[in-house]
Design an enzyme around this catalytic site. Structure first.
Site, mmCIF file in Angstrom:
data_model
loop_
_atom_site.group_PDB
_atom_site.id
_atom_site.type_symbol
_atom_site.label_atom_id
_atom_site.label_comp_id
_atom_site.label_asym_id
_atom_site.label_seq_id
_atom_site.Cartn_x
_atom_site.Cartn_y
_atom_site.Cartn_z
ATOM 1 N N ASP A 32 0.832 -1.200 0.000
ATOM 2 C CA ASP A 32 0.000 0.000 0.000
ATOM 3 C C ASP A 32 0.873 1.258 0.000
ATOM 4 O OD1 ASP A 32 -2.291 1.545 0.171
ATOM 5 O OD2 ASP A 32 -3.086 0.520 1.936
ATOM 6 N N ASP A 65 -10.944 1.733 -2.624
ATOM 7 C CA ASP A 65 -11.437 1.468 -1.271
ATOM 8 C C ASP A 65 -12.955 1.464 -1.234
ATOM 9 O OD1 ASP A 65 -9.023 1.084 -0.067
ATOM 10 O OD2 ASP A 65 -8.840 3.109 0.738
#
Ligand code: GLA
Length: 712
Positions: A464, A532
């Site tokens: 990430d 997301d």
């Protein structure tokens, strides 16, 4: 059908280079002034016809406007007034190169044109590559300082400032009008397809963030305004770069359209010292006459054949604990989730954020990659072992490029961050960026990740990066702006090394969702976390945009809880699955709160996904109903033997019965059986009239239809 070699020819008498792919040809000519100029990019033409083509001179030539054809890389000299793909400044203040053509090399599908500045120690190679099984023309540039540090002549040893070095400039043919398709968005709303008439202007698509970006993507498509999913000429390009980038599209007032692009954004520059070479990332271009769908399918084939490290490997059905537990992770809770995940058929269990250092929220611990003692007193190994015992692979979330100031790592190495000594640092999500341009930081990252993978039997890393760069200054070396290149290169290198040293290890690219998805990162990762935002309705648009360039096997899509935590929207489990099954399926909900019925339905749908997985992940994608109240995607086996259709209707309108969905990719001469209804159809009917989408009444209706070709 693969084209036969040679793919590339260069005629030194005419100065004409011709690059051929199965369905397109690209031609350029070295002009009298030594600069390579664009001649043609489009449907196949024979070389004789290409040799007779004039360079695309300006229709408005005058003393204010040169008649020169578009450059393959405009060098900022002569009567060129558009955006320059090469901008250099010499120590005495002179700007721009003037080329002398120094020769070429052809090696299989690769062509290199060697250019030398007429006076200065500057050399460039314009590089091209085509392959027998792809319609993409790959291009990049290598720029070298040809002087020597010990040279007696000061102007041969002085550094050269590079203010811009693009990978390539592209030219569209003369069209009656131009339309631009590109992707825009933000966090939670990535990959929104934007399709607008191109203004007569210079239009800049860019990222200044050090990451590819949620807000824009280095992909674009150009057409004359009439192309659709299946028909029409489309020219599209994609840059393989995971940091800042810039593409300038120029439609001039006399009807010519060109675009130039590469790494870095405006206002930064690099220094080239004697003996040094700067190599750009690859910028690929693709021509098709089969519309936007044809362009996407050709890109998907290219990405599978020439970009992804392991395209043939099934992407596992994963379970990720982030939406279930947030930062509140511990061994017992994760094991409980792992048991449920295994029960519904997950093949990989990914432990997300919160497992390390002092990380109980996003304020501390980032950078300290050792298990948090209160959460994992015995380390991660017992969890990894239990996950493996349950028959799943073990995955781990990491964010190696970032650090919380409240961490042991930052206290030990405050100078490791991307920062300037003379500016206040901006914190985003309470974190700073680690400067991978410094060799010691890159080495630390590799060693840390290598240790984590080794000690914990990690099969999968979710890598990430949750913030862009600000207040950048320098790496370890002398050239402050090099951080924009060197950080990204180091990230790529660490990923490459990890994969090489841990065969079987897979990496999922993530940057707060889809903030860093491009052909550069996909050359060393298996899939990308698309967004997301896991709301199934929002995902339809996000996935539509994503599919313009990237194949479905790289598009991670989870089924999560209802109501959705991001949007509050409630949708049936089946609808959520039928949206997520269009990519690399995952589960991300709090399974401890799912009822027995929901778990059983999920297990059934996961099993169904595994049946269609070869089609979704390795088949050919057709966006058969790309927009409107009903959207549908069709995945076909390359040999036409099997097909799957996913149909979704978020909202019913007026109680109208949905129209049949046409399947233009089927063979009109064949027959197909619906595997669930056991009903046979003629291909001609499915192509010409379409199939009943079999949607139940009401909102959030969806269906999955499987067809098999019946041999007559
Ligand atoms: C990012 C990712 C999420 C999750 C969180 C953890 O936002 O995109 O999937 O991993 O970070 O902090």
């Amino acid at each position: 059908m693969p084209v036969t070699l040679p793919l590339v020819t260069f005629d030194p008498d005419l100065g004409l280079a011709v690059l051929r792919t199965a369905h397109s040809v690209y031609a350029l000519r070295v002009a009298a002034d030594g600069s390579p100029r664009h001649v043609y990019w489009g449907a196949p033409l024979d070389t004789e016809a290409l040799a007779a083509l004039p360079e695309a001179a300006s229709p408005a030539a005058s003393s204010f406007e040169a008649d020169a054809a578009a450059d393959e890389l405009a060098p900022q000299t002569g009567a060129r007034f558009g955006p320059a793909g090469l901008q250099v400044r010499f120590a005495d203040g002179t700007r721009g190169a003037q080329w002398h053509f120094a020769g070429h090399t052809v090696d299989g599908g690769e062509l290199r044109l060697r250019l030398e500045d007429r006076r200065r120690p500057l050399r460039a190679e314009l590089c091209y590559r085509v392959r027998a099984d792809s319609d993409v023309v790959e291009r990049w540039t290598e720029l070298s300082h040809a002087g020597a540090a010990e040279d007696g002549a000061a102007d041969r040893r002085a550094p050269i400032t590079v203010n811009r070095l693009d990978s390539a400039s592209w030219t569209a043919p003369a069209l009656p009008d131009y339309r631009l398709s590109h992707l825009v968005g933000g966090w939670n709303s990535e990959f929104q397809l934007q399709r607008d008439r191109l203004p007569v202007a210079e239009l800049v698509l860019t990222s200044r963030r050090g990451l590819t970006g949620h807000h824009a993507a280095p992909w674009l498509a150009l057409d004359d305004g009439t192309a659709d999913e299946e028909r029409g000429e489309v020219w599209s390009t994609a840059l393989a770069w995971s940091g800042s980038w810039r593409v300038t599209v120029h439609r001039d007032p006399v009807g010519r359209t060109t675009w130039t692009g590469g790494f870095g954004h405006e206002g930064i520059g690099w220094t080239l010292r004697p003996g040094e070479t700067l190599r750009t990332p690859v910028y690929g271009g693709l021509y098709t006459r089969h519309g936007f769908g044809g362009a996407s399918r050709a890109w998907h084939a290219h990405v599978r054949r020439h970009v992804l490290p392991e395209p043939g490997r099934d992407r596992p059905v994963l379970y990720n604990s982030w939406e279930a537990t947030g930062f509140d992770v511990d061994e017992a809770g994760q094991i409980r989730l792992a048991h449920l995940a295994a029960r519904v058929g997950a093949e990989l269990f990914v432990l997300d954020d919160g497992w390390f250092g002092t990380r109980r929220d996003d304020r501390s611990g980032l950078g300290d990659w050792t298990p948090r003692p209160e959460a994992f007193p015995r380390g991660l190994r017992p969890l990894a072992d239990e996950v493996h015992r349950l028959g799943m692979e073990f995955g781990l979330w990491v964010e190696p490029e970032m650090v919380n100031p409240d961490s042991e790592l930052y206290r030990a190495h405050p100078d490791w961050t991307v920062h300037s000594a003379h500016l206040d640092a901006t914190e985003l999500r309470n974190q700073l960026v680690l400067n991978f341009a410094r060799p010691e930081v890159e080495a630390w990252a590799y060693e840390t990740l290598d240790r984590l993978v080794r000690e914990n039997a990690v099969d999968w890393l979710k890598w990430d990066a949750n913030r862009p760069f600000t207040e950048t200054c320098g790496g370890g070396g002398h050239d402050p702006d090099r951080v924009w290149i060197d950080h990204t290169r180091a990230v790529h290198r660490v990923m490459d090394r990890l994969r090489a040293d841990h065969p079987g290890l897979r990496i999922e690219a993530c940057a707060g969702g889809g903030g860093r998805v491009d052909l550069g990162i996909l050359a060393r990762t298996d899939q990308a976390w698309t967004s997301d935002n896991t709301d199934a309705v929002d995902r339809l648009d996000i996935q539509h945009g994503f599919s313009q360039l990237f194949p479905a096997q790289t598009m991670a899509a989870w089924v999560t809880d209802s109501p959705n935590p991001a949007t509050g929207r409630s949708t049936p489990l089946r609808f959520r699955f039928h949206v997520a099954m269009a990519g690399a399926l995952g589960l991300g909900g709090d399974l401890t709160r799912w009822s027995e019925d929901e778990l059983a339905e999920a297990a059934e749908l996961v099993a169904r996904y595994k049946e269609i997985r070869p089609l979704v992940q390795r088949g050919v994608q057709h966006r058969v109903a790309p927009s409107g109240p009903v959207t549908a995607v069709h995945y076909a086996a390359p040999d036409d033997s099997e097909h799957v259709l996913l149909v979704r209707r978020p909202a019913t309108r007026f109680g109208h019965h949905p129209a049949p969905v046409r399947l233009p990719a089927l063979d009109p001469g064949a027959r197909y059986v619906d595997l669930d209804l056991k009903r046979e159809y003629s291909g001609a009917v499915l192509v010409g009239r379409g199939i009943d989408p079999r949607l139940p009444a009401g909102d959030y209706a969806s269906s999955l239809i499987r067809l098999r070709r019946v041999d007559s």
